[in-house]
Design a protein around this motif. Structure first.
Motif, mmCIF file in Angstrom:
data_model
loop_
_atom_site.group_PDB
_atom_site.id
_atom_site.type_symbol
_atom_site.label_atom_id
_atom_site.label_comp_id
_atom_site.label_asym_id
_atom_site.label_seq_id
_atom_site.Cartn_x
_atom_site.Cartn_y
_atom_site.Cartn_z
ATOM 1 N N LEU A 127 44.627 19.133 56.647
ATOM 2 C CA LEU A 127 44.408 18.643 58.005
ATOM 3 C C LEU A 127 43.445 19.596 58.709
ATOM 4 O O LEU A 127 43.750 20.768 58.911
ATOM 5 C CB LEU A 127 45.737 18.567 58.773
ATOM 6 C CG LEU A 127 45.686 17.886 60.139
ATOM 7 C CD1 LEU A 127 45.435 16.380 59.971
ATOM 8 C CD2 LEU A 127 46.985 18.112 60.913
ATOM 9 N N ILE A 128 42.260 19.076 59.050
ATOM 10 C CA ILE A 128 41.234 19.887 59.712
ATOM 11 C C ILE A 128 41.263 19.564 61.198
ATOM 12 O O ILE A 128 41.008 18.421 61.615
ATOM 13 C CB ILE A 128 39.839 19.595 59.129
ATOM 14 C CG1 ILE A 128 39.828 19.883 57.626
ATOM 15 C CG2 ILE A 128 38.776 20.425 59.846
ATOM 16 C CD1 ILE A 128 38.542 19.469 56.936
ATOM 17 N N THR A 129 41.578 20.563 62.030
ATOM 18 C CA THR A 129 41.664 20.375 63.480
ATOM 19 C C THR A 129 40.465 21.020 64.159
ATOM 20 O O THR A 129 40.110 22.168 63.840
ATOM 21 C CB THR A 129 42.965 21.000 64.029
ATOM 22 O OG1 THR A 129 44.086 20.400 63.370
ATOM 23 C CG2 THR A 129 43.081 20.780 65.528
ATOM 24 N N LEU A 130 39.827 20.293 65.060
ATOM 25 C CA LEU A 130 38.651 20.769 65.767
ATOM 26 C C LEU A 130 39.001 21.105 67.216
ATOM 27 O O LEU A 130 39.971 20.605 67.782
ATOM 28 C CB LEU A 130 37.546 19.707 65.744
ATOM 29 C CG LEU A 130 37.123 19.189 64.367
ATOM 30 C CD1 LEU A 130 36.045 18.110 64.519
ATOM 31 C CD2 LEU A 130 36.641 20.306 63.468
ATOM 32 N N LYS A 131 38.176 21.966 67.818
ATOM 33 C CA LYS A 131 38.337 22.294 69.238
ATOM 34 C C LYS A 131 37.007 22.081 69.958
ATOM 35 O O LYS A 131 35.950 21.997 69.317
ATOM 36 C CB LYS A 131 38.827 23.732 69.417
ATOM 37 C CG LYS A 131 37.874 24.792 68.908
ATOM 38 C CD LYS A 131 38.471 26.179 69.117
ATOM 39 C CE LYS A 131 37.530 27.272 68.575
ATOM 40 N NZ LYS A 131 38.079 28.622 68.785
#
Length: 335
Positions: free
Chosen positions: A92-96
């Motif tokens: 799971l790749i989470t961006l900001k």
């Protein structure tokens, strides 16, 4: 020589440790799992703030400030396959810095048949549990709308895979000296090599010192004209031989024709140089009487007793044979 063998033994022991560590690390590498997510590229639709006010961009009828394409490479850098059953949780790749993710597509898959499903979950992208053999990789290309005046970046990488403690992320500013590019055994080998260099330098200095302290030798004989006064014998540095009559022990040379007990003594100085000192006889060199002289090989001198008897044309000779195992006879040698 004892010190030399000690140093050689130490170097051999260190080398054995290096070989053992290399074999161990090699075995570890053969069963290593590793998965990286690496930033490959980033592209913004608008790269400058000096944009004409009348220019507007929109998505689905809604105005937006900008649009960003972010390419992330998922790469199996290990030496064993990562199978679907190894995933306890999907990647799971989470961006900001993001307002909305518009798209997530797989690009540049290697091998080309590698097909991974993606699912957008709020500000994250979930990747299907897919078989990745060693060196397999693919790029997930993310299209997203950033928050105003914000830069889109990877916030965290989630997921649980058997045998992998952490899925590592590498930005484009990744430092080549990072722990990833310098594994523990690599740094250890550097340290061991440095120690070996120091030990080799130490051994060189020790051997040089031992050689300088080593007593040089030369094999010579005394002749008078065409007559040999002695057999060839070994002289060490600072060792003396006497030209004498009577007891000829200790390598003494007979003072033939002279009525003295000890006519003169010869001391080896090294570098094929000798000191001849008069004792009970008169020393004549270059037609002059001398108490002592310093001469080289094949330089004649005479000895005369009080009765006028003379032993002339005495020379120290190697009979034309160079035999100085420590190089003492060389003008540019260490002695």
């Amino acid at each position: 020589m004892k010190h030399v063998w000690t140093i050689i033994g130490t170097l051999a022991a260190v080398a054995s440790v290096v070989v053992a560590l290399y074999i161990y690390s090699d075995q570890q590498e053969k069963t290593k799992k590793s998965l990286d997510v690496e930033e490959q590229y980033e592209s913004e639709l608008l790269r400058t703030k000096d944009i004409p006010k009348k220019l507007q961009i929109s998505y689905d009828g809604e105005p937006i400030d900008n649009f960003v394409i972010l390419g992330l490479r998922v790469h199996n850098r290990g030496s064993v396959p990562i199978e679907p059953k190894d995933y306890a949780e999907p990647i799971l790749i989470t961006l900001k810095g993001i307002k909305k993710i518009i798209s997530a597509e797989i690009k540049n898959a290697d091998p080309s048949g590698l097909d991974v499903d993606t699912q957008i979950v709020n500000n994250s992208i979930e990747l299907e549990k897919e078989l990745l053999n060693p060196t397999d990789s693919y790029i997930i290309e993310i299209g997203a709308i950033p928050e105003q005046n914000e830069k889109i970046e990877v916030d965290k990488i989630g997921g649980r895979i058997s045998g992998i403690k952490e899925i590592r992320y590498r930005s484009r500013q990744f430092d080549v000296d990072d722990e990833y590019s310098r594994p523990w055994w690599f740094r250890l080998v550097y340290l061991v090599l440095l120690i070996q260099i120091i030990l080799i330098l130490f051994a060189f200095i020790r051997i040089r010192g031992i050689r300088k302290r080593q007593v040089p030798e030369i094999r010579v004989m005394l002749v008078a004209g065409s007559k040999e006064l002695s057999e060839k014998q070994t002289l060490r540095k600072h060792q003396k031989i006497a030209i004498a009559n009577g007891d000829l022990a200790g390598g003494a040379v007979p003072a033939e024709g002279l009525e003295v007990k000890q006519a003169a003594s010869i001391t080896y100085l090294g570098r094929k140089r000798f000191r001849v000192s008069a004792d009970e006889a008169t020393l004549i060199y270059d037609s002059a009487e001398k108490p002592s002289i310093e001469i080289g090989l094949d330089e004649p001198f005479d000895l005369k007793d009080d009765s006028g008897h003379k032993l002339g044309g005495i020379m120290i000779s190697t009979s034309g044979v160079q035999d100085d195992p420590f190089g003492a006879g060389s003008d540019d040698g260490p002695f």
